[in-house]
Design a protein around this motif. Structure first.
Motif, PDB file in Angstrom:
ATOM      1  N   LEU A   1      80.943  42.671  43.293  1.00 43.76           N
ATOM      2  CA  LEU A   1      80.340  41.952  44.411  1.00 43.76           C
ATOM      3  C   LEU A   1      79.195  41.111  43.874  1.00 43.76           C
ATOM      4  O   LEU A   1      78.273  41.635  43.228  1.00 43.76           O
ATOM      5  CB  LEU A   1      79.825  42.947  45.457  1.00 43.76           C
ATOM      6  N   VAL A   2      79.251  39.807  44.123  1.00 46.29           N
ATOM      7  CA  VAL A   2      78.269  38.874  43.578  1.00 46.29           C
ATOM      8  C   VAL A   2      77.685  38.042  44.714  1.00 46.29           C
ATOM      9  O   VAL A   2      78.429  37.387  45.456  1.00 46.29           O
ATOM     10  CB  VAL A   2      78.915  37.926  42.533  1.00 46.29           C
ATOM     11  N   LEU A   3      76.369  38.073  44.838  1.00 45.96           N
ATOM     12  CA  LEU A   3      75.662  37.260  45.819  1.00 45.96           C
ATOM     13  C   LEU A   3      74.906  36.167  45.078  1.00 45.96           C
ATOM     14  O   LEU A   3      74.149  36.456  44.145  1.00 45.96           O
ATOM     15  CB  LEU A   3      74.686  38.123  46.631  1.00 45.96           C
ATOM     16  N   ILE A   4      75.122  34.920  45.481  1.00 43.18           N
ATOM     17  CA  ILE A   4      74.475  33.784  44.815  1.00 43.18           C
ATOM     18  C   ILE A   4      73.549  33.102  45.808  1.00 43.18           C
ATOM     19  O   ILE A   4      73.979  32.680  46.888  1.00 43.18           O
ATOM     20  CB  ILE A   4      75.506  32.776  44.273  1.00 43.18           C
ATOM     21  N   ASP A   5      72.280  33.004  45.448  1.00 44.50           N
ATOM     22  CA  ASP A   5      71.317  32.328  46.302  1.00 44.50           C
ATOM     23  C   ASP A   5      71.705  30.862  46.451  1.00 44.50           C
ATOM     24  O   ASP A   5      72.129  30.214  45.494  1.00 44.50           O
ATOM     25  CB  ASP A   5      69.910  32.448  45.694  1.00 44.50           C
ATOM     26  N   GLY A   6      71.546  30.350  47.682  1.00 43.57           N
ATOM     27  CA  GLY A   6      72.008  29.004  48.010  1.00 43.57           C
ATOM     28  C   GLY A   6      71.357  27.884  47.232  1.00 43.57           C
ATOM     29  O   GLY A   6      71.936  26.806  47.095  1.00 43.57           O
ATOM     30  N   LEU A   7      70.159  28.111  46.714  1.00 47.10           N
ATOM     31  CA  LEU A   7      69.495  27.080  45.923  1.00 47.10           C
ATOM     32  C   LEU A   7      70.314  26.747  44.681  1.00 47.10           C
ATOM     33  O   LEU A   7      70.273  25.630  44.179  1.00 47.10           O
ATOM     34  CB  LEU A   7      68.089  27.545  45.525  1.00 47.10           C
ATOM     35  N   ALA A   8      71.090  27.728  44.215  1.00 45.87           N
ATOM     36  CA  ALA A   8      71.980  27.506  43.074  1.00 45.87           C
ATOM     37  C   ALA A   8      73.427  27.320  43.511  1.00 45.87           C
ATOM     38  O   ALA A   8      74.130  26.440  43.010  1.00 45.87           O
ATOM     39  CB  ALA A   8      71.890  28.679  42.102  1.00 45.87           C
ATOM     40  N   LEU A   9      73.883  28.135  44.447  1.00 50.70           N
ATOM     41  CA  LEU A   9      75.292  28.117  44.853  1.00 50.70           C
ATOM     42  C   LEU A   9      75.795  26.715  45.168  1.00 50.70           C
ATOM     43  O   LEU A   9      76.882  26.325  44.747  1.00 50.70           O
ATOM     44  CB  LEU A   9      75.500  29.019  46.079  1.00 50.70           C
ATOM     45  N   GLY A  10      75.004  25.959  45.899  1.00 45.62           N
ATOM     46  CA  GLY A  10      75.449  24.662  46.381  1.00 45.62           C
ATOM     47  C   GLY A  10      75.798  23.657  45.311  1.00 45.62           C
ATOM     48  O   GLY A  10      76.505  22.686  45.582  1.00 45.62           O
TER      49      GLY A  10
ATOM     50  N   PHE B   1      73.166  39.868  41.799  1.00 50.66           N
ATOM     51  CA  PHE B   1      72.439  38.881  42.598  1.00 50.66           C
ATOM     52  C   PHE B   1      71.956  37.777  41.668  1.00 50.66           C
ATOM     53  O   PHE B   1      71.107  38.005  40.811  1.00 50.66           O
ATOM     54  CB  PHE B   1      71.271  39.568  43.289  1.00 50.66           C
ATOM     55  N   LEU B   2      72.520  36.564  41.834  1.00 49.74           N
ATOM     56  CA  LEU B   2      72.128  35.421  41.005  1.00 49.74           C
ATOM     57  C   LEU B   2      71.061  34.612  41.722  1.00 49.74           C
ATOM     58  O   LEU B   2      71.279  34.120  42.833  1.00 49.74           O
ATOM     59  CB  LEU B   2      73.339  34.531  40.703  1.00 49.74           C
TER      60      LEU B   2
ATOM     61  N   GLN C   1      71.654  44.299  40.420  1.00 51.01           N
ATOM     62  CA  GLN C   1      71.409  43.689  39.116  1.00 51.01           C
ATOM     63  C   GLN C   1      71.072  42.220  39.340  1.00 51.01           C
ATOM     64  O   GLN C   1      71.944  41.439  39.732  1.00 51.01           O
ATOM     65  CB  GLN C   1      72.625  43.851  38.208  1.00 51.01           C
ATOM     66  N   ARG C   2      69.817  41.893  39.118  1.00 56.78           N
ATOM     67  CA  ARG C   2      69.388  40.505  39.313  1.00 56.78           C
ATOM     68  C   ARG C   2      69.634  39.710  38.036  1.00 56.78           C
ATOM     69  O   ARG C   2      69.279  40.141  36.947  1.00 56.78           O
ATOM     70  CB  ARG C   2      67.909  40.450  39.711  1.00 56.78           C
ATOM     71  N   HIS C   3      70.235  38.553  38.207  1.00 54.91           N
ATOM     72  CA  HIS C   3      70.504  37.647  37.092  1.00 54.91           C
ATOM     73  C   HIS C   3      69.709  36.367  37.343  1.00 54.91           C
ATOM     74  O   HIS C   3      69.959  35.667  38.333  1.00 54.91           O
ATOM     75  CB  HIS C   3      71.998  37.323  37.001  1.00 54.91           C
ATOM     76  N   ARG C   4      68.776  36.092  36.465  1.00 61.47           N
ATOM     77  CA  ARG C   4      67.915  34.925  36.668  1.00 61.47           C
ATOM     78  C   ARG C   4      68.555  33.659  36.114  1.00 61.47           C
ATOM     79  O   ARG C   4      68.913  33.582  34.936  1.00 61.47           O
ATOM     80  CB  ARG C   4      66.551  35.160  36.021  1.00 61.47           C
ATOM     81  N   LEU C   5      68.680  32.681  36.999  1.00 64.31           N
ATOM     82  CA  LEU C   5      69.147  31.359  36.601  1.00 64.31           C
ATOM     83  C   LEU C   5      67.934  30.479  36.309  1.00 64.31           C
ATOM     84  O   LEU C   5      66.798  30.862  36.559  1.00 64.31           O
ATOM     85  CB  LEU C   5      69.999  30.746  37.715  1.00 64.31           C
ATOM     86  N   ALA C   6      68.179  29.302  35.824  1.00 59.96           N
ATOM     87  CA  ALA C   6      67.098  28.394  35.421  1.00 59.96           C
ATOM     88  C   ALA C   6      66.251  27.932  36.603  1.00 59.96           C
ATOM     89  O   ALA C   6      66.688  27.963  37.755  1.00 59.96           O
ATOM     90  CB  ALA C   6      67.688  27.181  34.706  1.00 59.96           C
ATOM     91  N   ASP C   7      65.050  27.480  36.290  1.00 56.21           N
ATOM     92  CA  ASP C   7      64.129  26.969  37.306  1.00 56.21           C
ATOM     93  C   ASP C   7      64.567  25.618  37.864  1.00 56.21           C
ATOM     94  O   ASP C   7      64.077  25.197  38.905  1.00 56.21           O
ATOM     95  CB  ASP C   7      62.726  26.778  36.710  1.00 56.21           C
TER      96      ASP C   7
END
Length: 199
Positions: free
Chosen positions: A68-77, A6-7, A37-43
């Motif tokens: 399987l990878v889920l990317i939160d839309g705040l980053a995905l876009g 989960f990114l 497994q949470r992967h933290r991206l930048a603020d």
């Protein structure tokens, strides 16, 4: 063993509606025996710099094939170029709370750039999770087929019915104070009730 990568951009412990939704997804999957497994991206998302994009690319490169990878839309876009090399080898999914281009306060150039970027990113994921029927309908403009979308509404914990007792009214809203949240509509409606003697 079921594993989800989960990114998430920013601090996952932030007390906003979106982050609380993400946390509930994580807790729910873990209660079902999944490893998340949470992967933290930048603020800085959704406006990352080169270093932040490189960090996201490094994270994806380190995830094993067919994961399987889920990317939160705040980053995905804003990650189409970053996810493109991994779209075939990873099972990518997006979690879209709200299309980035529809955020309040953007100028037309930013809105256009975000729309095109998110459209390209969504075309590369195998599935999209959205948090409301409204968001699902908005993604039609991005070319996302309905069969590749699933609406999962935010839930609430069971609680006893509240009992009135007093003359004061308390309202709790979890989220950002932006016009699209409709707080003005709520306050106008409450004002109407009070004026009409119903409150």
């Amino acid at each position: 063993m079921n594993i989800l990568h989960f990114l998430l951009p920013g601090d996952p412990d932030s007390r906003t509606g979106g982050y609380l939704y993400d946390a509930r997804i994580t807790a729910g999957l873990e209660s079902l025996g999944w490893t998340v497994q949470r992967h933290r991206l930048a603020d800085s998302f959704p406006f990352p710099g080169a270093a932040e994009l490189a960090h996201a690319a490094e994270i994806l490169a380190g995830i094993p094939d067919d994961a399987l990878v889920l990317i939160d839309g705040l980053a995905l876009g804003v990650l189409p170029a970053v996810i493109a090399p991994h779209a075939a080898r990873l099972r990518l999914a997006g979690l879209v709370h709200h299309p980035l281009a529809e955020e309040t306060g953007l100028d037309e150039a930013a809105r256009h750039w975000l729309f095109e970027s998110e459209k390209a990113a969504l075309a590369m994921v195998r599935h999209s999770i959205v948090t409301s029927p409204f968001t699902a309908s908005a993604l039609a403009d991005y070319g996302v087929p309905t069969e590749r979308m699933k609406v999962i509404l935010p839930g609430t914990d069971p609680a006893p019915v509240a009992k009135g007792g007093g003359t004061s009214l308390h309202i709790l809203a979890v989220g950002t104070l932006t016009p699209r949240k409709g707080h003005d509509v709520l306050l106008t409606a409450l004002g109407t009730l009070l004026i009409n003697g119903e409150g």
